[in-house]
Design a protein around this motif. Structure first.
Motif, mmCIF file in Angstrom:
data_model
loop_
_atom_site.group_PDB
_atom_site.id
_atom_site.type_symbol
_atom_site.label_atom_id
_atom_site.label_comp_id
_atom_site.label_asym_id
_atom_site.label_seq_id
_atom_site.Cartn_x
_atom_site.Cartn_y
_atom_site.Cartn_z
ATOM 1 N N ASP A 254 0.811 -1.247 0.112
ATOM 2 C CA ASP A 254 -0.062 0.007 -0.112
ATOM 3 C C ASP A 254 0.780 1.414 0.043
ATOM 4 O OD1 ASP A 254 -2.716 0.265 -0.354
ATOM 5 O OD2 ASP A 254 -2.869 1.190 1.578
ATOM 6 N N PHE A 255 1.753 1.342 1.112
ATOM 7 C CA PHE A 255 2.674 2.569 1.109
ATOM 8 C C PHE A 255 3.863 2.459 0.133
ATOM 9 C CE2 PHE A 255 0.608 1.654 5.369
ATOM 10 C CZ PHE A 255 -0.255 2.566 5.199
ATOM 11 N N PHE A 256 4.334 1.171 -0.248
ATOM 12 C CA PHE A 256 5.436 0.879 -0.999
ATOM 13 C C PHE A 256 5.131 -0.576 -1.744
ATOM 14 C CE2 PHE A 256 6.536 0.376 3.351
ATOM 15 C CZ PHE A 256 6.874 -0.954 3.375
ATOM 16 N N LYS A 257 5.894 -1.005 -2.459
ATOM 17 C CA LYS A 257 6.061 -2.248 -2.983
ATOM 18 C C LYS A 257 7.199 -2.924 -2.463
ATOM 19 C CE LYS A 257 2.535 -1.502 -6.544
ATOM 20 N NZ LYS A 257 1.962 -1.753 -7.945
ATOM 21 N N SER A 258 6.861 -4.345 -2.399
ATOM 22 C CA SER A 258 8.442 -5.027 -1.854
ATOM 23 C C SER A 258 8.409 -6.636 -2.442
ATOM 24 C CB SER A 258 7.963 -5.305 -0.292
ATOM 25 O OG SER A 258 8.039 -4.064 0.373
ATOM 26 N N LEU A 259 9.626 -6.908 -2.363
ATOM 27 C CA LEU A 259 9.856 -8.286 -2.663
ATOM 28 C C LEU A 259 10.871 -8.768 -1.517
ATOM 29 C CD1 LEU A 259 11.014 -9.984 -5.965
ATOM 30 C CD2 LEU A 259 12.419 -10.190 -4.121
ATOM 31 N N TYR A 260 10.802 -10.267 -1.173
ATOM 32 C CA TYR A 260 11.507 -10.733 0.022
ATOM 33 C C TYR A 260 12.169 -11.928 -0.589
ATOM 34 C CZ TYR A 260 8.157 -8.079 2.709
ATOM 35 O OH TYR A 260 7.371 -6.991 3.392
ATOM 36 N N TYR A 261 13.616 -12.106 -0.010
ATOM 37 C CA TYR A 261 14.450 -12.960 -0.444
ATOM 38 C C TYR A 261 15.451 -13.217 0.553
ATOM 39 C CZ TYR A 261 18.739 -14.841 -2.682
ATOM 40 O OH TYR A 261 19.466 -15.858 -3.101
ATOM 41 N N ALA A 271 12.543 -2.736 -1.206
ATOM 42 C CA ALA A 271 11.227 -1.884 -1.113
ATOM 43 C C ALA A 271 11.426 -0.556 -1.835
ATOM 44 C CB ALA A 271 11.081 -1.707 0.351
ATOM 45 N N THR A 272 10.056 -0.133 -2.614
ATOM 46 C CA THR A 272 10.306 1.019 -3.326
ATOM 47 C C THR A 272 10.463 2.334 -2.527
ATOM 48 O OG1 THR A 272 7.910 0.905 -3.646
ATOM 49 C CG2 THR A 272 9.214 -0.254 -5.408
ATOM 50 N N GLU A 273 10.812 3.352 -3.138
ATOM 51 C CA GLU A 273 10.801 4.483 -2.289
ATOM 52 C C GLU A 273 9.322 5.221 -2.130
ATOM 53 O OE1 GLU A 273 13.832 7.161 -1.813
ATOM 54 O OE2 GLU A 273 14.283 5.135 -0.854
ATOM 55 N N GLY A 274 8.411 4.979 -3.179
ATOM 56 C CA GLY A 274 7.124 5.301 -3.038
ATOM 57 C C GLY A 274 6.211 4.482 -2.995
ATOM 58 N N PRO A 275 4.825 4.756 -3.073
ATOM 59 C CA PRO A 275 4.280 6.075 -2.962
ATOM 60 C C PRO A 275 4.247 6.740 -1.702
ATOM 61 C CG PRO A 275 2.357 4.565 -3.161
ATOM 62 C CD PRO A 275 3.759 3.692 -3.343
ATOM 63 N N GLY A 276 4.537 6.210 -0.595
ATOM 64 C CA GLY A 276 4.813 6.589 0.435
ATOM 65 C C GLY A 276 3.257 6.774 1.230
ATOM 66 N N LEU A 277 3.351 7.612 2.502
ATOM 67 C CA LEU A 277 1.974 7.816 3.003
ATOM 68 C C LEU A 277 1.283 8.937 2.429
ATOM 69 C CD1 LEU A 277 3.661 7.829 6.698
ATOM 70 C CD2 LEU A 277 1.993 5.867 5.679
ATOM 71 N N PRO A 278 0.017 8.696 2.261
ATOM 72 C CA PRO A 278 -0.878 9.730 1.565
ATOM 73 C C PRO A 278 -1.214 10.763 2.720
ATOM 74 C CG PRO A 278 -2.249 7.837 1.805
ATOM 75 C CD PRO A 278 -0.620 7.524 2.465
ATOM 76 N N TYR A 279 -0.341 11.633 3.394
ATOM 77 C CA TYR A 279 -0.556 12.321 4.466
ATOM 78 C C TYR A 279 -1.099 13.898 3.753
ATOM 79 C CZ TYR A 279 4.202 13.907 4.168
ATOM 80 O OH TYR A 279 5.436 14.233 3.669
ATOM 81 N N ASP A 280 -1.996 14.601 4.469
ATOM 82 C CA ASP A 280 -1.944 15.907 4.060
ATOM 83 C C ASP A 280 -1.873 16.780 5.439
ATOM 84 O OD1 ASP A 280 -3.236 15.636 1.668
ATOM 85 O OD2 ASP A 280 -5.215 15.005 2.667
ATOM 86 N N ASP A 281 -1.935 16.113 6.671
ATOM 87 C CA ASP A 281 -1.630 16.839 7.699
ATOM 88 C C ASP A 281 -0.549 16.011 8.543
ATOM 89 O OD1 ASP A 281 -1.464 18.011 10.177
ATOM 90 O OD2 ASP A 281 -3.809 18.168 10.514
ATOM 91 N N VAL A 282 0.660 16.589 8.586
ATOM 92 C CA VAL A 282 1.686 15.914 9.172
ATOM 93 C C VAL A 282 1.456 15.683 10.753
ATOM 94 C CG1 VAL A 282 4.034 16.029 9.749
ATOM 95 C CG2 VAL A 282 3.336 16.693 7.641
ATOM 96 N N GLU A 283 0.667 16.701 11.486
ATOM 97 C CA GLU A 283 0.428 16.382 12.852
ATOM 98 C C GLU A 283 -0.414 15.221 13.094
ATOM 99 O OE1 GLU A 283 -1.103 19.686 14.835
ATOM 100 O OE2 GLU A 283 0.716 20.928 14.309
ATOM 101 N N GLN A 284 -1.237 14.501 12.101
ATOM 102 C CA GLN A 284 -1.943 13.522 12.323
ATOM 103 C C GLN A 284 -1.430 12.321 11.988
ATOM 104 O OE1 GLN A 284 -5.264 13.820 13.567
ATOM 105 N NE2 GLN A 284 -4.374 15.898 13.705
ATOM 106 N N LEU A 285 0.040 12.200 11.398
ATOM 107 C CA LEU A 285 0.546 10.675 11.614
ATOM 108 C C LEU A 285 0.763 9.911 12.708
ATOM 109 C CD1 LEU A 285 3.431 11.907 9.038
ATOM 110 C CD2 LEU A 285 1.206 10.453 8.346
#
Length: 309
Positions: A254-261, A271-285
């Motif tokens: 969801d926040f990134f894509k991964s492969l495990y080995y 793990a991919t750098e993105g898409p990351g967290l879909p935040y609008d308000d940093v304070e709510q993280l």
């Protein structure tokens, strides 16, 4: 050749999510920027700590497993986490803070030729603080406004990660020939990097025979290495397919894509750098329980089964 950008995150096991949060937020001054669940077993918390917004390379994550016992230390495991602080003066700040807060720590010493401060969390997880000085770090790393630790001494992100393996030859080959790491030093331990100007991608290989580590609370589950995007992740998949080795394939987190080995007994995630967290308000993280889309219909059931932290 696969292009590794540095460390993405590292994941550990904890017996108690509340005590875990108390240590990493209140004592280490990290931000709990994401509170979610293990996507493969949503009955357990998955907590993410890092800089103010959880930038790749700054994240320590923990799976809560309440019935878990003590770790039995040994070889064939990720054995230590390096964390970067701004300066050698910062080591003095942290030594005093650890003494005040009752954190188990050693005297300031030397690790891989650098000033260092070894310490352990409340469950025995081994970590070491290292001064970054003027070395390069990823440009997106940022300070955390939500802590009492001054900016000039805050933990910046991940540094050298230590592997203990009974035979390091295959891991050396994998790092050098498949992932484009380069050897920095081979005095007593093998230090590898993708960037000689920084410590943010370093891996330390220690060859050590003995009993294999048996994981428990405070043990390290896996290290995630960062790649730019899904195209790069597909290069990892193609590489492993050509080697005809077992891997998970690409998993959408969801926040990134991964492969495990798993290589040389060590579980490595790409793990991919993105898409990351879909935040609008940093304070709510980190304030609410975040769930990936496929688990959202089960929110009430999942929240009812988790103890509030």
């Amino acid at each position: 050749m696969v292009e590794i950008l540095g460390h993405h995150h590292i994941s550990m096991l904890t017996k108690d999510a509340k005590l875990n949060k108390d240590f990493y937020v209140d004592k280490l001054g990290l931000r709990m920027y994401l509170k979610t669940v293990n996507q493969d077993d949503p009955s357990m918390y998955h907590l993410f700590y890092g800089d103010e917004v959880g930038t790749p390379g700054t994240s320590l994550t923990f799976f809560e497993l309440k019935p878990m016992g003590q770790t039995h230390k040994g070889t064939n495991a990720i054995s230590r986490i390096g964390l970067l602080v701004p300066s050698e003066e910062s080591l003095g700040y942290w030594k005093n803070r650890f003494e005040t807060l009752g954190v188990d720590h050693d005297a300031i010493g030397i690790y891989n030729g650098m000033m260092s401060l070894h310490f352990r969390d409340h469950e025995g997880l081994e970590m070491v603080l290292l001064p970054n000085g003027n070395r390069k770090v990823p440009q997106d790393w940022r300070n955390n406004r939500y802590t009492d630790v001054p900016n000039e001494h805050q933990i910046m992100g991940m540094g050298p990660i230590e592997f203990k393996i009974d035979d390091v030859s295959e891991m050396k080959d994998f790092l050098e020939n498949d992932l484009n790491f380069e050897l920095v030093d081979s005095e007593s331990e093998l230090l590898y990097t993708i960037d000689f100007e920084g410590l943010y991608s370093d891996i330390v290989l220690k060859e050590e025979e003995g009993e294999k580590e048996r994981p428990g609370k405070g043990s390290i589950h896996h290290l995630a290495l960062s790649v730019a995007d899904e195209d790069e992740l597909n290069k990892v998949k193609q590489l492993l397919d050509e080697k005809k080795v077992v891997h998970t394939g690409i998993v959408d987190r969801d926040f990134f894509k991964s492969l495990y080995y798993r290589h040389s007994h060590i579980l490595i995630e790409f793990a991919t750098e993105g898409p990351g967290l879909p935040y609008d308000d940093v304070e709510q993280l980190g304030q609410q329980l975040d769930l990936p889309g496929f688990l959202e219909p089960r929110r009430k059931e999942i929240e009812d089964n988790l103890e509030p932290i």
